[in-house]
Design an enzyme around this catalytic site. Structure first.
Site, short mmCIF file in Angstrom:
data_model
loop_
_atom_site.label_atom_id
_atom_site.label_comp_id
_atom_site.label_asym_id
_atom_site.label_seq_id
_atom_site.Cartn_x
_atom_site.Cartn_y
_atom_site.Cartn_z
CG ASN A 9 -1.84 1.24 1.21
OD1 ASN A 9 -1.77 2.01 0.33
ND2 ASN A 9 -2.77 1.14 2.19
NE ARG A 48 -6.32 1.95 -0.36
CZ ARG A 48 -5.90 3.13 0.24
NH1 ARG A 48 -5.04 3.64 0.58
NH2 ARG A 48 -7.41 3.71 0.37
CG HIS A 82 -12.42 3.99 2.57
ND1 HIS A 82 -13.17 5.14 3.18
CD2 HIS A 82 -11.28 4.35 2.77
CE1 HIS A 82 -12.32 5.96 3.46
NE2 HIS A 82 -11.06 5.33 3.35
NE ARG A 126 -9.18 13.00 2.22
CZ ARG A 126 -9.08 11.57 2.32
NH1 ARG A 126 -10.25 10.78 2.57
NH2 ARG A 126 -8.10 11.00 1.99
CD GLU A 169 -8.72 -1.02 3.66
OE1 GLU A 169 -8.75 -0.37 2.76
OE2 GLU A 169 -8.10 -0.49 4.84
#
Length: 401
Positions: A11, A91, A180, A241, A383
């Protein structure tokens, strides 16, 4: 017993590279780590057999970061040279409208991901560097790209279409993509398993809450709506964010404050969210300030929770029947306060919180009462395992052709 299928999951971020070595067949994790501050004097943290080893390293790029990871694996285990590596899984944040499934990496896939950089300028370039570095480091090992957006390619047109000019939609690929997806896929399927049902017979609302956060409505194993949109900026309040704002805000700030598009984009992505409301982006610090009576921190939590409740309510209506709500991600798994504040506002859905179960228990557990109309679960995401399983499917599928 099935033969081991060892996968290195990568990742790659802009200045970091996380990695994990696991058996896609059994789910066993042999090692994990992170290389930070890529671009010069960096640091690696490597964990295996319950022990963590830290070391300063020099990494000018992602290829050197992978070399540092391999060196740590050689020194502390397991040595990839003796492990018979099955695949390297990557990823990739944005797969655009075309990548609906994981893909075996070749030059065409690399070129397609590079074409998508304008849609994800903060993420895809780093993902590409990670893939290129791994292809150089492991030239004979299959490389698989697993896209955050792929799970959401089942969104119906009503959910993914923005009401904007046709030229934008057709020529500039403007639509809701969602992110996601790997986490939402894993958690929704694991939740169905915990309920003793097949994913195809289960409707789940997944709340992936971390520094980045998104909600997803999963009907019969497929994503039918999600809170993030063209980019990971839309939707919930996050660490830095903003989530949802009035689309007119950019033009307004240009008129009254002279803010250009780049400054506006930076502000909403890196200077907003909990950071803008509470002065810190880490929810743990926000909670501590709340307990100390900080009004800004209290407002930040109220805004965050208000947005979460709105999305849960909307997705409950959309799904028609909700078999479970699942909290996951760093905040979703660890913040009893956030779960409490969200769930206690869902009384109209017949949801009843079990305060004792919410405050403590196994990492994977129900936090509602037996009488709750909808069970609420805490389901730790995985994940890396989902990416490793995707590698298994892609590589074995390729071999059977």
């Amino acid at each position: 017993m099935a033969a081991a299928r060892w996968v290195l999951v990568v990742n790659a971020g802009s200045s970091s590279l996380k990695y994990q070595v696991l058996d896609a067949a059994s789910g066993e994790t042999a090692a994990s780590g992170i290389v930070e501050r890529i671009g010069g004097a960096g640091r690696i943290e490597h964990t295996t057999d319950g022990e963590t080893h830290e070391q300063d390293v020099t990494c000018h790029d992602h290829a050197e970061a992978l070399d540092a990871a391999r060196a740590a694996l050689r020194e502390h285990g397991p040595d990839l040279a003796t492990l018979d590596l099955f695949a390297v899984g990557h990823r990739v944040v944005h797969g655009g409208p075309d990548f609906t499934e994981p893909a075996l990496v070749d030059d065409d896939v690399l070129a397609a991901v590079e074409e998508l950089v304008p849609l994800a300028p903060l993420h895809n370039p780093a993902n590409l560097e990670g893939i290129r570095g791994a292809r150089s480091t492991f030239p004979d090992v299959p490389q698989v790209a697993v896209f955050d957006t792929a799970f959401h390619q089942t969104l119906p047109p009503a959910a993914h279409t923005y009401a904007v000019p046709k030229a934008w939609r057709e020529h500039h690929r403007v639509r809701r993509y969602g992110f996601h997806g790997t986490s939402h896929r894993y958690v929704s399927r694991r939740t169905a398993e915990l309920l003793g049902r097949e994913p195809e017979d289960c409707n789940v609302i997944v709340l992936h809450l971390g520094n980045g956060a998104s909600a997803c409505a999963v009907r019969r194993g497929e994503s039918v709506d999600t809170s993030m949109g063209l980019s990971p900026l839309e939707g919930l309040v996050m660490g830095t964010r903003s989530g949802d704002v009035d689309p007119a805000l950019g033009a307004y700030l240009q008129r009254v404050a002279g803010l250009d598009g780049t400054a506006y984009d930076t502000a909403l992505n890196k200077e907003s969210g909990l950071l803008a409301l509470a002065g810190v982006s880490d929810l743990r610090e926000v909670e501590s300030r709340c307990e100390a009576g900080d009004e800004d921190a209290a407002l930040a939590v109220e805004v965050m929770v208000h947005r979460l409740r709105k999305y849960v309510g909307a997705y409950a209506v959309l799904l028609g029947r909700v078999d479970a709500i699942a909290f996951t991600g760093g905040i979703g798994e660890n913040s009893a306060m956030v779960r409490r504040e969200v769930v206690e506002g869902l009384g109209i859905l017949g949801v009843e919180l079990d305060h004792g179960a919410n405050d403590a228990g196994d990492p994977e557990r129900v936090v509602t009462t037996h009488g709750s109309a909808i069970p609420v679960w805490v389901v730790p995401t995985n994940e890396e395992l989902e990416i490793a399983r995707a590698c298994l499917t892609v590589v074995e599928g390729q071999g059977s052709r």
